[in-house]
Design an enzyme around this catalytic site. Structure first.
Site, PDB file in Angstrom:
ATOM      1  N   LYS A  72       0.851  -1.191   0.000  1.00  0.00           N
ATOM      2  CA  LYS A  72       0.000   0.000   0.000  1.00  0.00           C
ATOM      3  C   LYS A  72       0.887   1.240   0.000  1.00  0.00           C
ATOM      4  O   LYS A  72       2.016   1.243   0.476  1.00  0.00           O
ATOM      5  CB  LYS A  72      -0.944   0.028   1.212  1.00  0.00           C
ATOM      6  N   ASP A  94      -3.268  -1.032   9.323  1.00  0.00           N
ATOM      7  CA  ASP A  94      -3.245  -1.166   7.867  1.00  0.00           C
ATOM      8  C   ASP A  94      -3.776  -2.508   7.370  1.00  0.00           C
ATOM      9  O   ASP A  94      -3.950  -2.695   6.159  1.00  0.00           O
ATOM     10  CB  ASP A  94      -1.813  -1.005   7.342  1.00  0.00           C
TER      11      ASP A  94
END
Length: 311
Positions: A19, A149
């Site tokens: 990410k 996350d």
């Protein structure tokens, strides 16, 4: 006498994406020590791959691409795959056993959520391996227990993250967008250290994190210059303060034609938005020519954790 055929152990192969943060607004630390965030995540085409195989014991073997140093990956109970296994096993009420092979292409301690990708892959692999049939909302709740996350690592694409980043809402994205990724050759940066430096540098920070509205609007245009102008990271300044070489690298990338350079999350990986795939590869070549040992090209958005092969 016919000998019964021995059943081979079942395996599940899951791929999970890196990410990046297109926007990372950080509010002042709360009483519990956490910083409220408003962030825009995007999953890009760098992946870790995890194969989980039935076993009577628990084991994790980690290796990586030539540019990935896995020596800093925690081992034992601190390994995030071990934590994910313990959490899923408690929910399913089975013994926390499986044999894991993890291949890493996401830089370690690089601000790209490689550990979170591995955790998401482990949760999804075990759900399939143990025939748990965990509903999506429960899987996301388990992911949030493992780290801020991890829920996004399950979902992928492009999404707005709020709270500590664990509350994830998919958003429209007209991509693809082309990124040049430069992992640090001088070691990682500790995320807690970067947050501490943020607190030291901005003692009067607003309790409310900066809005991601500009990035969300730019994502709908497919205009890399508009997106480049909107990119934002409140942790970039403290990261550069701790590692001034990152600022030099951002300047170099922009001088070589990047639309915009940005520190990825808490760093030290740096990202460069390019106008097109051709421009991305040209920029990557220029950065390699300037002495950067590892320069990668990836597009986003891409899906989150996905089963590649399963019984």
């Amino acid at each position: 006498m016919v000998t019964p055929e021995r059943r081979l152990p079942r395996s599940v192969d899951v791929r999970a994406s890196a990410k990046i943060n297109l926007h990372l607004g950080v509010g002042a630390a709360r009483e519990d020590g956490f910083h409220p965030l408003e962030t825009v995540y995007q999953a890009i085409g760098l992946h870790d791959e995890l194969v989980a195989t039935e076993d009577e014991a628990f084991r994790v073997v980690t290796h990586g691409a030539a540019y990935v140093d896995v020596t800093d990956v925690p081992v034992g109970a601190d390994n995030i795959v071990a934590r994910a296994t313990a959490l899923m096993a408690a929910r399913v009420e089975v013994e926390p056993t499986a044999d894991f092979l993890v291949h890493k292409e996401i830089p370690v301690a690089g601000g790209m959520a490689g550990g979170s990708a591995d955790a998401a892959a482990a949760l999804l692999a075990l759900d399939r391996l143990w025939d748990a049939g965990t509903p999506d909302d429960e899987l996301l709740a388990l992911a949030a227990e493992l780290g801020s996350d991890v829920p996004f690592a399950l979902i992928g694409g492009t999404a707005l993250g709020t709270g500590r980043g664990e509350l994830v809402t998919p958003i429209a994205d007209s991509g693809p967008w082309w990124w040049v990724v430069v992992p640090s050759s001088a070691g990682g940066l500790s995320t807690p250290a970067v947050y501490r430096r943020f607190d030291e540098m901005f003692p009067g920070a607003d309790p409310e994190p900066a809005s991601a509205a500009a990035v969300i609007s730019a994502l709908a245009t497919h205009d890399p210059h508009r997106l480049g102008a909107a990119l934002h990271n409140d942790l970039q300044e403290p990261a550069i303060d701790l590692r001034p070489d990152l600022g030099d690298l951002l300047d170099r990338g922009e001088s070589e034609g990047a639309v915009r350079g940005l520190v990825s999350g808490s760093g030290p990986t740096c990202l460069f938005l390019a106008e097109s795939p051709t421009a991305a590869h040209a920029l990557a070549g220029a950065l390699r020519g300037s002495g950067q040992p590892v320069v990668l090209v990836a597009a986003g958005p891409v899906p989150g954790a996905q089963v590649v092969d399963a019984p």
